[in-house]
Design an enzyme around this catalytic site. Structure first.
Site, PDB file in Angstrom:
ATOM      1  N   CYS A   1       6.829  -6.882   7.001  1.00 16.90           N
ATOM      2  CA  CYS A   1       8.104  -6.485   7.731  1.00 16.90           C
ATOM      3  C   CYS A   1       8.498  -7.644   8.881  1.00 16.90           C
ATOM      4  CB  CYS A   1       7.809  -5.324   8.534  1.00 16.90           C
ATOM      5  SG  CYS A   1       9.330  -4.534   9.120  1.00 16.90           S
TER       6      CYS A   1
ATOM      7  N   GLU B   1       0.965  -1.155  -0.094  1.00 20.46           N
ATOM      8  CA  GLU B   1      -0.051  -0.002   0.007  1.00 20.46           C
ATOM      9  C   GLU B   1       0.823   1.259  -0.072  1.00 20.46           C
ATOM     10  OE1 GLU B   1      -1.863  -1.583   3.627  1.00 20.46           O
ATOM     11  OE2 GLU B   1      -1.248   0.326   4.563  1.00 20.46           O
TER      12      GLU B   1
ATOM     13  N   CYS C   1       7.426  -4.623  15.285  1.00 19.75           N
ATOM     14  CA  CYS C   1       6.984  -3.867  16.372  1.00 19.75           C
ATOM     15  C   CYS C   1       5.538  -4.200  16.895  1.00 19.75           C
ATOM     16  CB  CYS C   1       7.156  -2.451  15.720  1.00 19.75           C
ATOM     17  SG  CYS C   1       8.717  -2.047  15.363  1.00 19.75           S
TER      18      CYS C   1
ATOM     19  N   CYS D   1       2.548  -2.129  15.336  1.00 24.13           N
ATOM     20  CA  CYS D   1       2.406  -1.872  13.735  1.00 24.13           C
ATOM     21  C   CYS D   1       1.633  -2.991  13.307  1.00 24.13           C
ATOM     22  CB  CYS D   1       3.786  -1.619  13.557  1.00 24.13           C
ATOM     23  SG  CYS D   1       3.743  -1.539  11.823  1.00 24.13           S
TER      24      CYS D   1
ATOM     25  N   CYS E   1       0.854   2.625   8.431  1.00 22.09           N
ATOM     26  CA  CYS E   1       1.235   1.582   7.563  1.00 22.09           C
ATOM     27  C   CYS E   1       0.749  -0.062   7.818  1.00 22.09           C
ATOM     28  CB  CYS E   1       2.736   1.819   7.548  1.00 22.09           C
ATOM     29  SG  CYS E   1       3.467   1.039   8.869  1.00 22.09           S
TER      30      CYS E   1
ATOM     31  N   CYS F   1       3.536   8.298   0.742  1.00 25.24           N
ATOM     32  CA  CYS F   1       4.222   7.105   1.800  1.00 25.24           C
ATOM     33  C   CYS F   1       4.384   5.916   1.187  1.00 25.24           C
ATOM     34  CB  CYS F   1       3.244   7.251   3.088  1.00 25.24           C
ATOM     35  SG  CYS F   1       3.740   6.064   4.182  1.00 25.24           S
TER      36      CYS F   1
END
Ligand code: SAH
Ligand code: SF4
Length: 394
Positions: A119, A91, A123, A126, A339, A112
């Protein structure tokens, strides 16, 4: 997969053409087709000989990123969900800096972009980290996000931030290549001061960037001003604790001049007065400005944002310590703009939809355990099970 067309670099193309005896002016002609006229295939480059077009097509793939969903309106934050050639979802978010509140057009449009599918850094707050890492994007797939968003929105992008899905410094080679293209006059021509890379704090790569010639700005996602708080929400802090990370940052700042710190404000976690004072010390040490970002809630995660009063108190403590800190009025909270959120929502919705239809068969590699017995997150995390085919029976 062949590299994407939009990852082509002028100088490399010139070498390629020279070896084939093509005239040198062809290189610029081709990059103009790709980055200025924005055609999606070599077939459309009508002033090139057919033979050369075929040779180029054998080397690179057409971008072929399909826009799956667009959320938001033209005047506000817009979010784009793309499906890549291999069906993976990524995205990008388009943010107007001054939304047209008083009827004027917004003056600076920021995109962005994502640097990876998923990922690996996990974290705790997130959405991108929830499902783990799938793969790196190649340079062309990074650049293509800008081209596709400009095409779809009709807006010209002025600013680029690598704050979408993924850890950009874990995909350093492709990141630097993409930035070269975004920045180059023969490419997208966006100034280095308008390109910002955000990192969760990979100390060795921060040191490497200090000696890098490609120009851009660096932002560090700190989010915790002590090891105790940072490790609680960012597993990367166990690998590179603050001492190691800040020494790498000292080195970077000595060489490059500056970096920005990002601190998302999560209620009851990193929004205390003590955290503000510790953060001020770090900011002063690095001569850095701070962006305070109120936490965007993620469905399925327990965290929340502090009240506006508490956010402002945090900011004022930083100011009392002579640190410049801006408190971002978040944009796009209502459209899941943080995100990884739109992708997560879409995948969850697809999954829920298929769960409701009893006669869908999921063919999985490796582990054929009935995925319906698992929650979405844990099902996806057991990565060996990747759905390769969703087949409707009957
Ligand atoms: N991996 C890089 C870049 C992508 S994340 C990094 O971590 O810096 C970009 C920024 O979005 C980071 O500062 C990240 O902490 C922040 N972010 C992630 N989830 C968020 C959320 N739910 N609300 C607000 N900011 C978030
Ligand atoms: Fe990855 Fe950045 Fe999200 Fe952490 S905040 S999981 S590093 S994308």
């Amino acid at each position: 997969m062949k590299p994407s067309l939009t990852g082509i670099i002028l100088e490399e193309l010139a070498d390629f053409l020279e070896k084939r005896g093509a005239p040198s002016y062809r290189a610029k002609q081709i990059t103009d087709w790709i980055y200025k006229k924005r055609v999606a295939s070599f077939d459309a480059m009508t002033d090139l000989p057919n033979e050369l077009r075929a040779e180029l097509a054998a080397e690179s793939d057409t971008p072929n990123t399909e826009v799956v969903r667009v959320l938001g309106s033209k005047d506000t934050t817009q979010k784009f969900l793309f499906r890549l050639r291999d069906q993976n979802l990524i995205e990008s978010v388009l943010i107007p800096a001054s939304p047209a509140l008083y009827g004027q057009p917004s003056d600076r449009r920021t995109i962005c972009v994502s640097s990876q599918v998923g990922c690996a850094y996990g974290c705790k707050f997130c959405a991108s980290g929830l499902e783990g890492w799938t793969r790196n994007l190649d340079a062309g797939e990074i650049v293509q996000q800008l081209i596709a968003v400009e095409q779809k929105s009709g807006e010209k992008i002025d600013n680029v931030v690598f704050m979408g899905m993924g850890e950009p410094l874990a995909n350093l080679k492709n990141l630097l290549r993409a930035i070269r293209i975004i920045n180059a006059p023969w490419g997208l021509g966006i100034g280095a001061r308008h390109i910002t890379v955000s990192t969760s704090g990979l100390a060795p790569q921060i040191r490497e960037l200090a000696n890098e010639t490609t120009q851009f700005r660096l932002a560090l996602s700190l989010h915790g001003a002590t090891d105790e708080v940072r490790s609680q929400i960012m597993p990367v802090n166990r690998k590179y604790p603050l001492k190691v990370l800040l020494e790498a940052c000292d080195y970077y700042v000595a060489k490059k001049g500056r970096m920005t710190l990002e601190h998302i404000l999560i209620a009851g976690v990193n929004d205390t007065e003590e955290q503000a004072r510790e953060l001020a010390k770090i900011a002063r040490r690095l001569s850095a400005k701070i962006n305070l970002i109120p936490y965007n809630t993620v469905k399925g995660l327990e965290w929340s944002r502090p009240s506006r009063g508490r956010q402002e108190r945090f900011q004022s403590i930083l100011r009392e310590h002579s640190v410049v800190a801006t408190l971002r009025r978040e944009k796009g909270h209502d459209i899941a703009a943080a995100c990884g959120q739109l992708r997560l929502q879409t995948k969850q919705a697809e999954c829920e939809r298929s769960d409701r239809v009893s006669d869908i068969e999921h063919v999985a590699i490796g582990n054929r355990a009935d995925r319906r017995q698992r929650s979405w997150g844990s099902w996806r995390k057991h990565g060996a099970m990747r759905v390769i085919k969703v087949k409707l029976r009957g």
